[in-house]
Design a protein around this motif. Structure first.
Motif, PDB file in Angstrom:
ATOM      1  N   UNK A 233      60.938  64.354  43.284  1.00 19.03           N
ATOM      2  CA  UNK A 233      60.796  64.751  44.687  1.00 19.03           C
ATOM      3  C   UNK A 233      59.814  65.916  44.805  1.00 19.03           C
ATOM      4  N   UNK A 234      59.905  66.879  43.882  1.00 18.73           N
ATOM      5  CA  UNK A 234      58.997  68.032  43.910  1.00 18.73           C
ATOM      6  C   UNK A 234      57.548  67.580  43.767  1.00 18.73           C
ATOM      7  N   UNK A 235      57.295  66.683  42.820  1.00 20.00           N
ATOM      8  CA  UNK A 235      55.927  66.194  42.623  1.00 20.00           C
ATOM      9  C   UNK A 235      55.436  65.434  43.849  1.00 20.00           C
ATOM     10  N   UNK A 236      56.346  64.737  44.512  1.00 26.71           N
ATOM     11  CA  UNK A 236      55.968  63.966  45.701  1.00 26.71           C
ATOM     12  C   UNK A 236      55.646  64.897  46.869  1.00 26.71           C
ATOM     13  N   UNK A 237      56.465  65.930  47.053  1.00 27.05           N
ATOM     14  CA  UNK A 237      56.197  66.906  48.118  1.00 27.05           C
ATOM     15  C   UNK A 237      54.854  67.592  47.858  1.00 27.05           C
ATOM     16  N   UNK A 238      54.662  68.023  46.617  1.00 28.10           N
ATOM     17  CA  UNK A 238      53.403  68.673  46.243  1.00 28.10           C
ATOM     18  C   UNK A 238      52.222  67.725  46.406  1.00 28.10           C
ATOM     19  N   UNK A 239      52.412  66.470  46.000  1.00 26.13           N
ATOM     20  CA  UNK A 239      51.337  65.474  46.118  1.00 26.13           C
ATOM     21  C   UNK A 239      50.912  65.310  47.561  1.00 26.13           C
ATOM     22  N   UNK A 240      51.904  65.301  48.453  1.00 25.26           N
ATOM     23  CA  UNK A 240      51.610  65.193  49.887  1.00 25.26           C
ATOM     24  C   UNK A 240      50.870  66.442  50.383  1.00 25.26           C
TER      25      UNK A 240
ATOM     26  N   UNK B 196      56.971  66.105  57.728  1.00 18.29           N
ATOM     27  CA  UNK B 196      57.029  64.995  56.750  1.00 18.29           C
ATOM     28  C   UNK B 196      57.908  65.381  55.556  1.00 18.29           C
ATOM     29  N   UNK B 197      57.716  66.602  55.049  1.00 17.54           N
ATOM     30  CA  UNK B 197      58.484  67.058  53.884  1.00 17.54           C
ATOM     31  C   UNK B 197      59.979  67.136  54.217  1.00 17.54           C
ATOM     32  N   UNK B 198      60.282  67.666  55.393  1.00 17.84           N
ATOM     33  CA  UNK B 198      61.687  67.805  55.802  1.00 17.84           C
ATOM     34  C   UNK B 198      62.358  66.427  55.872  1.00 17.84           C
ATOM     35  N   UNK B 199      61.619  65.427  56.391  1.00 18.84           N
ATOM     36  CA  UNK B 199      62.204  64.081  56.458  1.00 18.84           C
ATOM     37  C   UNK B 199      62.295  63.450  55.076  1.00 18.84           C
ATOM     38  N   UNK B 200      61.287  63.730  54.216  1.00 18.81           N
ATOM     39  CA  UNK B 200      61.293  63.165  52.867  1.00 18.81           C
ATOM     40  C   UNK B 200      62.530  63.565  52.062  1.00 18.81           C
ATOM     41  N   UNK B 201      62.886  64.841  52.112  1.00 18.20           N
ATOM     42  CA  UNK B 201      64.036  65.290  51.312  1.00 18.20           C
ATOM     43  C   UNK B 201      65.344  64.715  51.852  1.00 18.20           C
ATOM     44  N   UNK B 202      65.338  64.251  53.081  1.00 19.42           N
ATOM     45  CA  UNK B 202      66.493  63.557  53.641  1.00 19.42           C
ATOM     46  C   UNK B 202      67.643  64.489  53.979  1.00 19.42           C
ATOM     47  N   UNK B 203      68.681  63.908  54.551  1.00 23.07           N
ATOM     48  CA  UNK B 203      69.840  64.701  54.952  1.00 23.07           C
ATOM     49  C   UNK B 203      70.927  64.612  53.894  1.00 23.07           C
ATOM     50  N   UNK B 204      71.488  65.755  53.577  1.00 20.05           N
ATOM     51  CA  UNK B 204      72.607  65.772  52.646  1.00 20.05           C
ATOM     52  C   UNK B 204      73.868  65.310  53.351  1.00 20.05           C
ATOM     53  N   UNK B 205      74.894  65.026  52.560  1.00 22.31           N
ATOM     54  CA  UNK B 205      76.185  64.645  53.128  1.00 22.31           C
ATOM     55  C   UNK B 205      77.216  65.643  52.624  1.00 22.31           C
ATOM     56  N   UNK B 206      77.311  66.820  53.302  1.00 18.94           N
ATOM     57  CA  UNK B 206      78.251  67.842  52.824  1.00 18.94           C
ATOM     58  C   UNK B 206      79.678  67.311  52.857  1.00 18.94           C
ATOM     59  N   UNK B 207      80.452  67.723  51.846  1.00 20.00           N
ATOM     60  CA  UNK B 207      81.820  67.184  51.741  1.00 20.00           C
ATOM     61  C   UNK B 207      82.732  67.795  52.791  1.00 20.00           C
TER      62      UNK B 207
END
Lengths: 212, 212
Positions: free
Chosen positions: B168-175, B201-212
């Motif tokens: 994910x880090x490489x993808x964010x950086x690549x973008x 774009x980056x915020x959407x890429x990392x997606x939403x977490x599902x907190x317990x």
């Protein structure tokens, strides 16, 4: 070694061109373009330097041809992938999958393309090199347009959020091709998993539309 | 022309090094690294070639130094940006903003870095060039680690969806760095708007977490 990816319509069955290109892809992939000796390419094909110069006037001319054919293949693969897709989201997934459903030789070709993309910025003094450079630039613009059309289609259908289609296209493409910087065939992640991961990133990037 | 971005701790006030680097950034940015004449750099600074060689043993040595300082500045800017952030989403937005809050000279420096990044792949025969190349590679790895830690932090906090943090880090950086391929200072989109777009774009890429 897949020769089809390096063959053109006007290559006759006895043309050494595809074999020279395949050997050059190997050499440029192994040690880089700068460090590759032009004579090494001739040796691998089993031809002399005069035969080599019959097809390519310089190592740079050969590199630009490899780049153009890589771009041509990407353009073809994109068109084939999206032609069969229903929704814009399906088309986006199919386009990303197509970008990664390639042979090891095409992976090398893509790495060479990305490593030398700056070569397309400056005018070449040789006519044949300049012709290849211009053809590459046209293909880059056409590929950006393909992706921008796909984004626009998704927006029009209410599937994607409203964003500048060209900037979004360049961003999707930038993400896709960034893989060739870090991907290694012996690395921890294989191409189908990478396609799945990047496809997910792209789907989230374009966002959700708000159909009326 | 911002000299600070090209200065190092051990540069004395009379060192010509930062001025040489600034002139080289101009030249490489205008006509590309290959087409730049080393003597043109000396002329712009108003020094002779011997003085030039006192600081840099080759044009490539100078290029690798420009690349290392660009990477150093990115690393510093990232750390400063995320240090003040609360949530992982805030940190991600701040990191992206920092990547685009740069001077025109640093834009050129980034374009040069991205255009010549393939240079970092192959060992240099000159000791000083090789030392700069190794330093660049360490910085690239550290920057990837910075972004991977940020992604991991977001996953741990339940803010981001679970994805391989390094990929994910490489993808964010690549973008993020893909912008330097198409951005032009006289283009239709300015850096703050680009930062906003890429940040989204980056915020959407990392997606939403599902907190317990």
């Amino acid at each position: 070694m897949s020769i089809a990816a390096l063959t053109e319509a006007d290559d006759g069955p006895r043309s050494k061109r595809p074999a020279i290109l395949a050997a050059a892809v190997e050499c440029f992939g192994e040690v880089g373009f700068e460090a590759t000796k032009w004579s090494e390419v001739a040796d691998r094909v089993g031809i002399g330097q005069p035969a080599l110069y019959h097809y390519f006037e310089s190592k740079t001319h050969c590199l630009l041809t490899i780049m153009r054919l890589g771009l041509r293949n990407s353009d073809d693969a994109f068109r084939a992938a999206v032609a069969e897709s229903g929704t814009a989201h399906d088309a986006l997934r199919a386009a990303v999958r197509a970008a990664f459903e390639i042979s090891p030789q095409e992976v090398q070709q893509n790495r060479i393309l990305q490593s030398n993309i700056a070569l397309l910025a400056g005018r070449r003094s040789s006519e044949r090199e300049e012709a290849e450079r211009q053809a590459c630039r046209k293909l880059v613009a056409r590929i950006e347009r393909n992706w921008a059309d796909l984004v626009q289609h998704g927006i029009d259908r209410g599937e994607f959020a409203r964003h500048d289609p060209l900037i979004m296209a360049r961003s999707l493409l930038g993400l896709v091709v960034s893989v060739w910087r870090w991907y290694r065939p012996d690395g921890s992640m294989e191409l189908p998993s990478i396609a799945e991961f990047i496809g997910g990133c792209c789907a989230r990037m374009v966002g959700d539309g708000a159909p009326e």
